[in-house]
Design an enzyme around this catalytic site. Structure first.
Site, mmCIF file in Angstrom:
data_model
loop_
_atom_site.group_PDB
_atom_site.id
_atom_site.type_symbol
_atom_site.label_atom_id
_atom_site.label_comp_id
_atom_site.label_asym_id
_atom_site.label_seq_id
_atom_site.Cartn_x
_atom_site.Cartn_y
_atom_site.Cartn_z
ATOM 1 N N ASP A 179 -18.092 -12.158 10.447
ATOM 2 C CA ASP A 179 -19.472 -11.904 10.410
ATOM 3 C C ASP A 179 -19.605 -11.677 8.800
ATOM 4 O O ASP A 179 -18.865 -11.015 8.065
ATOM 5 C CB ASP A 179 -19.775 -10.716 11.005
ATOM 6 C CG ASP A 179 -21.318 -10.362 11.184
ATOM 7 O OD1 ASP A 179 -21.932 -11.362 11.701
ATOM 8 O OD2 ASP A 179 -21.512 -9.187 10.616
ATOM 9 N N GLU A 221 -19.268 -17.103 9.183
ATOM 10 C CA GLU A 221 -20.752 -17.293 9.233
ATOM 11 C C GLU A 221 -21.188 -17.339 8.018
ATOM 12 O O GLU A 221 -21.821 -16.428 7.249
ATOM 13 C CB GLU A 221 -21.073 -15.855 9.909
ATOM 14 C CG GLU A 221 -22.580 -16.068 10.249
ATOM 15 C CD GLU A 221 -23.360 -14.624 10.283
ATOM 16 O OE1 GLU A 221 -24.632 -14.718 10.619
ATOM 17 O OE2 GLU A 221 -22.729 -13.644 9.864
ATOM 18 N N ASP A 223 -28.501 -15.453 17.001
ATOM 19 C CA ASP A 223 -28.996 -15.069 15.918
ATOM 20 C C ASP A 223 -30.270 -16.030 15.453
ATOM 21 O O ASP A 223 -30.913 -15.996 14.436
ATOM 22 C CB ASP A 223 -28.188 -14.982 14.532
ATOM 23 C CG ASP A 223 -27.377 -14.059 14.346
ATOM 24 O OD1 ASP A 223 -27.861 -12.955 14.828
ATOM 25 O OD2 ASP A 223 -26.133 -14.045 13.724
#
Length: 502
Positions: free
Chosen positions: A214, A244, A327
């Site tokens: 992340d 990410e 997301d």
């Protein structure tokens, strides 16, 4: 300094070339009746909200492995599973404990064991830039102030800290000024070692198959991700490390950090081409990918070339190719209800180089926003999977997704073969994938009318050939002068296998 790729590690990632991922948001996928839950949970069919829990768990995932296997899935990406006080679990309290509401460590061990027995890999979401104000070490700061032994684990600006009162300055650094997410001080060697041990623990003790990392760009301590990679790969050279990062970033996969990135540039290009004017700008507001404005087939080819040329071929083959995630808006929302977008986008995703990932429920047309022009909020992409009400499933769409996943798994050229652009126009795009066994042509027509595509086969084959339609409802025929003619209906695609006669 760029560290050259290790050929042994590259070879060990052969499994990723064969992977079809399925992303699961654990609180919303499946709830087992065998795990004790608190009482104040949302009804499974209730409209999502930011803070409410539904009680999905990992035993529920275990109980749905037959469904995933039947879909053709052989890899799972799990959103965070560690103990947390949030339904999405990006607010980590304890990195060494699976959240009790998800079933705890032993249920996760059971899930991994059964998944591996079926040939299904599992990667976890690693949130190592920030923790939560409920994490023990940060909570100690709240109790003991500047006398806390953990004071240099975080970045404190002043005292007292204000983790809950927004009328006061927080006085500590947090992720995007969200005081619920205090940022780790990764310049502290103790913090780095703590995080490295977490990465090693789940690889070694639970045999997970990799990490999705992340917001890695926000960890700016020099050498952090290089050390992370080295320590993980020392235990499992075949562990898949995915960052990410929403932009083109070849420097992050140069051999010393990650194996691949979440390929949002490709996501944007595929959706801008297949969805076109259907995409509502309000649904992508504030997002760092570009499914809008619409692009035609020629522009899609240019963008595809830019994306693929940014990386070496080995990386391109294992990029994490997604169409939606927790997301983003749901595919059905972005398409304003037009399921032909899902079909066309999925066909491209499953036939282009890279490891495709299905966001849970997109294969059945799981709803997002009911009014497609409403401003997208995260919970709209996080509806529970309606296991108890199959009237909410689009069975035809599910069958289509199964078929195109099966197509990918049955043809090695789609997983490892070379890639060439063949033809592009306003509404169509054609490319080939091939290896020493076969050559496949993939063609899509995103237009509202049927189309005829004329291809010079001499640029593809050096002798006489035969053709077989593997997928799709269009037609293909040979014409004079070695021309190949594809006939595609509106909003459709076709995959053709071409083999030489000698």
């Amino acid at each position: 300094m760029t560290i050259p790729s290790d050929p042994a590690i590259e070879d060990s990632l052969e499994w990723v070339r064969d992977a079809v991922f399925y992303q699961i948001f654990p609180d919303r996928f499946a709830r087992s009746e065998q795990i004790l839950k608190p009482n104040n949970l949302s009804d499974w069919h209730e409209t999502p909200s930011t803070n409410r829990y539904y009680g999905g768990d990992l035993l529920g995932v275990y109980e749905r492995l037959d469904y995933l296997s039947d879909l053709g899935i052989n890899a799972i990406y799990l959103n965070p599973i560690f103990q947390s006080a949030s339904n999405h679990r990006y607010h980590t309290h304890d990195y060494f404990q699976v959240d009790p509401m998800l079933g705890g460590n032993e249920v996760f061990r059971k899930l991994v064991g059964e998944a591996h027995r079926r040939g299904i890999r599992i990667i976890l979401d690693g949130v190592f830039n920030h923790a939560s104000r409920g994490m023990f070490q940060f909570n100690d700061l709240l109790e003991n102030g500047p006398d806390s032994p953990w004071v240099d684990w975080f970045i404190v600006d002043n005292w007292p800290l204000a983790p809950y009162n927004s009328d006061l300055p927080a006085n500590y650094t947090s992720w995007w000024n969200n005081r619920a997410l205090p940022k780790f001080n990764t310049d502290n060697p103790q913090v780095r070692e703590y995080l490295m041990q977490i990465a090693e623990h789940w690889i070694r003790e639970f045999e997970i198959d990799g990490w999705r990392l992340d917001v890695p760009e926000e960890v700016q301590t020099e050498g952090f991700w290089e050390e992370f990679r080295a320590r993980v790969k020392a235990i499992r050279p075949d562990a898949y490390l995915v960052g990410e990062i929403w932009r083109l970033a070849p420097e992050w996969v140069s051999g010393n950090r990650f194996d691949a990135l979440m390929n949002y540039p490709l996501t944007g290009a595929i959706l801008a081409f297949t969805a076109g004017e259907r995409v509502s700008p309000t649904l992508i507001a504030g997002k760092a990918y570009a499914p809008h404005p619409p692009i035609d087939g020629e522009k899609f080819g240019v963008q595809l070339s830019d994306i693929m040329s940014a990386y070496d071929w080995q990386t391109t083959q294992i990029q994490f190719n997604l169409l939606a995630s927790h997301d983003t808006a749901r595919l059905i929302s972005l398409a304003r209800g037009d399921k032909s977008v899902i079909r066309l986008a999925t066909l491209l995703q499953m036939t282009l180089p890279g490891a495709p990932s299905i966001y849970y429920g997109d294969e059945i047309g799981l709803r997002g926003t009911r009014e497609y022009d409403l401003l997208h909020k995260d919970p709209d992409a996080r509806w529970p999977f309606p296991w108890q009400d199959e009237t909410l499933w689009d069975i035809e769409l599910l069958r289509y997704v199964k078929d195109v996943v099966s197509l990918r798994k049955a043809n090695s050229a789609l997983r490892r073969g070379w890639f060439k652009q063949v033809n592009a126009s306003k509404d169509s795009f054609v490319f080939s994938r091939g290896d020493n066994k076969e050559t496949l042509l993939v063609a899509v027509n995103v237009g509202r009318a049927s189309t005829r595509i004329d291809i010079d086969a001499t640029k593809l084959f050096d002798s006489d050939y035969k053709i077989t339609v593997l997928f799709g409802s269009g037609s293909v025929s040979k014409a004079v002068h070695a021309r190949l003619i594809l006939q595609l209906q509106s909003r459709s695609g076709i995959v053709v296998k071409c083999t030489t006669n000698h």
